[in-house]
Design a protein around this motif. Structure first.
Motif, PDB file in Angstrom:
ATOM      1  N   ILE A  10      -4.308 -12.095   0.975  1.00  0.00           N
ATOM      2  CA  ILE A  10      -4.294 -11.451  -0.171  1.00  0.00           C
ATOM      3  C   ILE A  10      -4.893 -12.056  -1.467  1.00  0.00           C
ATOM      4  O   ILE A  10      -5.567 -13.990  -1.220  1.00  0.00           O
ATOM      5  CB  ILE A  10      -2.277 -11.481  -0.631  1.00  0.00           C
ATOM      6  CG1 ILE A  10      -1.381 -11.380   0.348  1.00  0.00           C
ATOM      7  CG2 ILE A  10      -2.559 -10.984  -2.087  1.00  0.00           C
ATOM      8  CD1 ILE A  10      -1.745  -9.637   0.312  1.00  0.00           C
ATOM      9  N   TYR A  93       2.330 -11.472   2.584  1.00  0.00           N
ATOM     10  CA  TYR A  93       2.403 -10.674   1.470  1.00  0.00           C
ATOM     11  C   TYR A  93       3.292 -11.532   0.622  1.00  0.00           C
ATOM     12  O   TYR A  93       4.374 -12.224   0.777  1.00  0.00           O
ATOM     13  CB  TYR A  93       3.342  -9.346   1.888  1.00  0.00           C
ATOM     14  CG  TYR A  93       3.428  -8.294   0.486  1.00  0.00           C
ATOM     15  CD1 TYR A  93       2.741  -7.392   1.289  1.00  0.00           C
ATOM     16  CD2 TYR A  93       4.686  -7.560   0.442  1.00  0.00           C
ATOM     17  CE1 TYR A  93       2.555  -6.164   0.015  1.00  0.00           C
ATOM     18  CE2 TYR A  93       4.559  -6.878  -1.027  1.00  0.00           C
ATOM     19  CZ  TYR A  93       3.855  -6.181  -0.722  1.00  0.00           C
ATOM     20  OH  TYR A  93       3.185  -5.639  -2.311  1.00  0.00           O
ATOM     21  N   GLU A 125       3.650  -5.542   5.801  1.00  0.00           N
ATOM     22  CA  GLU A 125       3.359  -5.411   6.571  1.00  0.00           C
ATOM     23  C   GLU A 125       3.181  -4.184   7.502  1.00  0.00           C
ATOM     24  O   GLU A 125       1.717  -4.040   8.192  1.00  0.00           O
ATOM     25  CB  GLU A 125       3.772  -7.116   7.733  1.00  0.00           C
ATOM     26  CG  GLU A 125       3.922  -8.132   6.690  1.00  0.00           C
ATOM     27  CD  GLU A 125       4.691  -8.457   5.433  1.00  0.00           C
ATOM     28  OE1 GLU A 125       4.457  -9.034   5.067  1.00  0.00           O
ATOM     29  OE2 GLU A 125       6.013  -7.151   6.291  1.00  0.00           O
ATOM     30  N   SER A 142      -3.254  -2.841  -3.888  1.00  0.00           N
ATOM     31  CA  SER A 142      -1.388  -2.992  -4.258  1.00  0.00           C
ATOM     32  C   SER A 142      -1.799  -2.259  -5.885  1.00  0.00           C
ATOM     33  O   SER A 142      -2.501  -2.583  -6.735  1.00  0.00           O
ATOM     34  CB  SER A 142      -0.957  -4.049  -3.956  1.00  0.00           C
ATOM     35  OG  SER A 142       0.570  -3.576  -4.651  1.00  0.00           O
ATOM     36  N   VAL A 154      -5.701  -6.426  -1.054  1.00  0.00           N
ATOM     37  CA  VAL A 154      -5.432  -7.197   0.793  1.00  0.00           C
ATOM     38  C   VAL A 154      -6.834  -6.908   1.744  1.00  0.00           C
ATOM     39  O   VAL A 154      -7.573  -5.792   1.371  1.00  0.00           O
ATOM     40  CB  VAL A 154      -4.440  -6.627   1.467  1.00  0.00           C
ATOM     41  CG1 VAL A 154      -4.037  -6.798   2.325  1.00  0.00           C
ATOM     42  CG2 VAL A 154      -3.035  -6.315   0.360  1.00  0.00           C
TER      43      VAL A 154
END
Length: 157
Positions: A10, A93, A125, A142, A154
């Protein structure tokens, strides 16, 4: 049934971007940031959690990292007004985003959109794995479902 895990990382709002914003007083669009006291619930892109009521925040324009081209955009984001440590974990996440509907938008190396998926936040995921199964996908962004704002990136782990 066999479950495969796709390793990913992330990428929150880079600390360097915030340091530059604080130093120059200008965002990616050349505008000064707005200073606010959190009402509570604002999604913070620096540490990937929701703001608590009363926290000092910055609201400013951010251009998520993509190569120059037509898909590069500028949008509003919230971050702490003062430096923060960032997210505690970047190999899973974000806890604060679980259960939160989001869109994962897929980009190739040229910065072109090559797909995406909406998810409800309960099993992100699986959506990450599905999108990264396409070798053309280089990075996922995102995005907020309602406003379309960038939340985090990501990348493959």
């Amino acid at each position: 049934m066999t479950t495969t895990r796709t390793a990913f990382l992330i990428r929150p709002l880079p600390a360097e971007v915030l340091a530059d914003l604080r130093r120059t007083g200008r965002d990616a669009g050349g505008q000064p940031p707005e200073r606010h006291r959190a009402g509570g619930g604002e999604p913070l892109r620096c540490c990937l959690r929701d703001a608590e009521a009363g926290e000092p925040l910055l609201l400013f324009g951010y251009a998520p990292p993509l190569p120059p081209g037509p898909y590069r955009e500028l949008g509003p984001v919230f971050a702490h007004d003062a430096a923060c440590a960032g997210p505690a974990e970047v190999t899973t996440y974000p806890v604060g985003w679980r259960g939160r509907p989001q869109v994962l938008r897929a980009y190739d190396r040229r910065g072109r959109i090559v797909g995406g998926r909406r998810h409800d936040g309960d099993a992100p995921e699986a959506v990450v794995a599905e999108l990264f199964a396409d070798p053309a996908v280089d990075v996922l962004h995102s995005r907020n479902v309602v406003y379309g704002c960038w939340m985090f990136a990501v990348v493959r782990g």
